[in-house]
Design a protein around this motif. Structure first.
Motif, PDB file in Angstrom:
ATOM      1  N   ASN A  30       0.851  -1.201   0.000  1.00 53.52           N
ATOM      2  CA  ASN A  30       0.000   0.000   0.000  1.00 53.52           C
ATOM      3  C   ASN A  30       0.879   1.242   0.000  1.00 53.52           C
ATOM      4  O   ASN A  30       2.094   1.163   0.044  1.00 53.52           O
ATOM      5  CB  ASN A  30      -0.956  -0.009   1.194  1.00 53.52           C
ATOM      6  N   LYS A  66       2.284   0.550  -3.556  1.00 56.38           N
ATOM      7  CA  LYS A  66       1.217   0.099  -4.454  1.00 56.38           C
ATOM      8  C   LYS A  66       1.653   0.284  -5.909  1.00 56.38           C
ATOM      9  O   LYS A  66       1.181  -0.416  -6.800  1.00 56.38           O
ATOM     10  CB  LYS A  66      -0.062   0.899  -4.173  1.00 56.38           C
ATOM     11  N   THR A  98       3.521  -4.150 -10.252  1.00 58.21           N
ATOM     12  CA  THR A  98       4.254  -2.928  -9.931  1.00 58.21           C
ATOM     13  C   THR A  98       5.539  -2.811 -10.741  1.00 58.21           C
ATOM     14  O   THR A  98       6.098  -3.805 -11.178  1.00 58.21           O
ATOM     15  CB  THR A  98       4.633  -2.870  -8.446  1.00 58.21           C
TER      16      THR A  98
END
Length: 192
Positions: free
Chosen positions: A117, A121, A185
């Protein structure tokens, strides 16, 4: 000494980076490691990073490196200031989002969690991204072939060496969860 506004900007930014890192290093000393790796190559590359960070301070506080000065348009210095501010924010945000999961060496602490997060993220290694942005900002702030480029020359080999070790240890700890995370990512920049 401070014969340039951009030297002052650099020094203030350096102090802010130092504060962010010092606070988080102090907090990390309370951690108990489950897995911890440190090699001679790690130590050498980390030492080179330190040298790459100290050389600019020599330039800021003394004329000894002035023989390697060059000129850039002033507007590039201001872009460097903005990049350095971005790097400091990204470094702080990375530490903030990782919390107690950050370690100054490649390792896994007790109760280590996979952080996906906040800035994580979008980017798997935002601290390295912050350091690379800092290195680019330094080139634009310190118009000197030695002081300007010293951190970039030091951080690139460190990043290339260390990120592989970190991803291997995280893959070992979190397995398929980390593999899925890697697919969504970017390593240094958000994946589009």
């Amino acid at each position: 000494m401070f014969n340039s506004l951009f030297k002052i900007v650099f020094f203030i930014g350096f102090i802010l980076v130092f504060i962010v890192r010092k606070i988080n290093t102090a907090n990390s000393k309370k951690q108990t490691y489950k897995v911890k790796t440190k090699s001679t190559a790690d130590t050498i590359l980390l030492s080179l990073n330190g040298i790459g960070m100290v050389i600019p301070l020599v330039y800021v506080f003394s004329p000894v490196l002035d023989f390697a000065n060059y000129s850039l348009p002033q507007w590039l210095g201001w872009i460097g200031a903005v990049l350095f501010a971005l790097a400091i924010f990204l470094l702080w945000k990375s530490h903030h989002d990782l919390g107690h999961n950050w370690t100054p060496v490649v390792g896994i602490v007790q109760e280590h969690k996979l952080v996906i997060n906040g800035v994580y993220k979008y980017i798997r290694h935002p601290m390295y991204a912050a350091h690379i942005v800092w290195a680019l900002a330094q080139i634009l702030l310190l118009h000197n072939w030695i002081a300007g480029y010293s951190f970039l020359i030091a951080i690139v080999p460190f990043y290339l060496f260390r990120v592989k070790k970190e991803e291997k240890i995280l893959m070992g700890q979190f397995g398929i969860s980390y593999k899925k995370y890697m697919e969504t990512t970017g390593r240094l920049f958000p994946k589009f």
